[in-house]
Enzyme design. Sequence first.
Site, mmCIF file in Angstrom:
data_model
loop_
_atom_site.group_PDB
_atom_site.id
_atom_site.type_symbol
_atom_site.label_atom_id
_atom_site.label_comp_id
_atom_site.label_asym_id
_atom_site.label_seq_id
_atom_site.Cartn_x
_atom_site.Cartn_y
_atom_site.Cartn_z
ATOM 1 N NE ARG A 155 -4.298 -1.402 0.136
ATOM 2 C CZ ARG A 155 -4.447 -2.478 -0.646
ATOM 3 N NH1 ARG A 155 -3.494 -2.805 -1.516
ATOM 4 N NH2 ARG A 155 -5.537 -3.231 -0.577
ATOM 5 C CD GLU B 46 -3.445 3.077 -5.446
ATOM 6 O OE1 GLU B 46 -2.479 2.815 -4.711
ATOM 7 O OE2 GLU B 46 -4.267 2.244 -5.830
ATOM 8 C CG HIS C 231 -3.573 -0.979 -6.864
ATOM 9 N ND1 HIS C 231 -3.879 -0.285 -5.727
ATOM 10 C CD2 HIS C 231 -3.539 -2.285 -6.500
ATOM 11 C CE1 HIS C 231 -4.039 -1.134 -4.714
ATOM 12 N NE2 HIS C 231 -3.839 -2.348 -5.168
HETATM 13 P P1 NAP Z 1 -0.377 -11.244 5.397
HETATM 14 O O1 NAP Z 1 -0.325 -12.684 5.029
HETATM 15 O O2 NAP Z 1 -1.195 -10.819 6.551
HETATM 16 O O3 NAP Z 1 1.144 -10.777 5.611
HETATM 17 C C1 NAP Z 1 1.500 -9.559 6.152
HETATM 18 C C2 NAP Z 1 2.902 -9.655 6.743
HETATM 19 O O4 NAP Z 1 3.246 -8.366 7.247
HETATM 20 C C3 NAP Z 1 3.033 -10.634 7.901
HETATM 21 O O5 NAP Z 1 4.248 -11.338 7.735
HETATM 22 C C4 NAP Z 1 3.117 -9.753 9.128
HETATM 23 O O6 NAP Z 1 3.946 -10.257 10.120
HETATM 24 C C5 NAP Z 1 3.782 -8.513 8.554
HETATM 25 N N1 NAP Z 1 3.467 -7.336 9.359
HETATM 26 C C6 NAP Z 1 2.247 -6.833 9.656
HETATM 27 N N2 NAP Z 1 2.366 -5.752 10.435
HETATM 28 C C7 NAP Z 1 3.696 -5.590 10.648
HETATM 29 C C8 NAP Z 1 4.452 -4.660 11.382
HETATM 30 N N3 NAP Z 1 3.852 -3.671 12.057
HETATM 31 N N4 NAP Z 1 5.798 -4.783 11.371
HETATM 32 C C9 NAP Z 1 6.410 -5.774 10.676
HETATM 33 N N5 NAP Z 1 5.720 -6.692 9.951
HETATM 34 C C10 NAP Z 1 4.394 -6.602 9.948
HETATM 35 O O7 NAP Z 1 -0.875 -10.378 4.173
HETATM 36 P P2 NAP Z 1 -0.717 -10.692 2.604
HETATM 37 O O8 NAP Z 1 -1.838 -11.529 2.114
HETATM 38 O O9 NAP Z 1 0.681 -11.129 2.347
HETATM 39 O O10 NAP Z 1 -0.967 -9.212 2.011
HETATM 40 C C11 NAP Z 1 -0.105 -8.151 2.343
HETATM 41 C C12 NAP Z 1 -0.649 -6.830 1.819
HETATM 42 O O11 NAP Z 1 -0.443 -6.745 0.426
HETATM 43 C C13 NAP Z 1 -2.165 -6.630 1.960
HETATM 44 O O12 NAP Z 1 -2.504 -6.158 3.258
HETATM 45 C C14 NAP Z 1 -2.486 -5.629 0.880
HETATM 46 O O13 NAP Z 1 -2.479 -4.312 1.389
HETATM 47 C C15 NAP Z 1 -1.333 -5.780 -0.112
HETATM 48 N N6 NAP Z 1 -1.810 -6.244 -1.434
HETATM 49 C C16 NAP Z 1 -1.593 -5.477 -2.524
HETATM 50 C C17 NAP Z 1 -2.044 -5.902 -3.764
HETATM 51 C C18 NAP Z 1 -1.867 -5.088 -5.013
HETATM 52 O O14 NAP Z 1 -2.739 -5.136 -5.875
HETATM 53 N N7 NAP Z 1 -0.764 -4.388 -5.179
HETATM 54 C C19 NAP Z 1 -2.719 -7.136 -3.885
HETATM 55 C C20 NAP Z 1 -2.899 -7.905 -2.737
HETATM 56 C C21 NAP Z 1 -2.443 -7.457 -1.512
HETATM 57 P P3 NAP Z 1 3.543 -11.517 11.048
HETATM 58 O O15 NAP Z 1 3.350 -12.679 10.129
HETATM 59 O O16 NAP Z 1 4.727 -11.697 11.913
HETATM 60 O O17 NAP Z 1 2.281 -11.126 11.770
#
Ligand code: NAP
Length: 317
Positions: free
Chosen positions: A237, A266, A284
Amino acid sequence: MTRILIGRNLPARVVEAARGLFDVTYRDRPEPLDREEMLVALRDYDGALVTLGDAFGGDVFAEAGAPRARILANFGVGYNHIDVAAARAAGLVVTNTPGAVTDATADLAMTLMLMTCRRAGEGERLVRSGRWQGWHPVQMLGLHLSGKRVGILGMGRIGQAIARRCHFGFGMSVAYASRTEKTLDFPAERLASPEALAAAADVLVVAVPASPETYHMVDAGVLASLRPHAHLVNIARGDIVDEAALIAALQSHAFAGAGLDVYEHEPLVPEALRALDNVTLLPHLGTAALEVREDMGRMAVENLRAFFAGEAVPNPV
Ligand code: NAP
């Protein structure tokens, strides 16, 4: 019959699936719901399928009072546009679509890594301009990815999918920063902070969710830790990266380049960013493939179905 608002244009199969289950009002438009539309969604419907840009802040729930709606099924894994605590306090369940987005978003991260490291956007602009004068041995030299070190900020589903591609596909070594240690089937070194990760990475990839804790997590200090040959990629994001600090760093060539799929305000992309050659800018595109969007839609509809059938929702947030 249960009344559901689908708040955005979606693949036809998703709308059909929802219509098979509910009394659906389909808002077949690309722009986010405005405030009045969000209030109507909460007051006049039993549930709504919403998505990125539908800004359900605490003020909207406060104004809606005691809403009729009991569920917001978000289309997408990122739900930072919804104040989940306020939704809960107003009696709503919020769900999302994890997993369906993982591979497509990881693929897009690889696209951006290759584009920025190998200067593909800049090269494409050169060819289109008609100013390309032909191949020569030191033309547009970029960073060779094979064997380099990727730094994954946020080793969750998408972060791990990116790391796997880097390790198994490109022979890269993997470092990461996450709240918790991960058990992985490939070697990866956990580093203590975003700064340490930036200093160690040839390519730093941002994959944490947007939250108050991750706002501007990649700030001027983290950017200053990137080495001159390094690149930054953000597929998560926009507001996780301090965009003003990023522009200043790219203008001064403090590091080699950046690849961005998301932006702080955005769809506004600052002119100063658009003017730079050392940044690759995508609109995006993370999950932009029909079958992926259909999978996301099926998950959102399944959450609605389960909720109104009195079952546990598969993907609560
Ligand atoms: P996820 O499985 O929840 O993974 C998020 C990771 O971030 C986890 O490893 C978590 O750590 C870590 N994290 C969260 N808060 C943190 C903090 N304060 N400090 C350090 N690490 C932290 O999520 P995901 O499915 O991979 O998706 C991630 C993000 O990608 C989504 O939230 C979304 O905003 C974005 N996204 C973007 C697109 C796009 O079109 N560009 C598409 C899909 C998703 P822990 O495991 O240790 O809790």
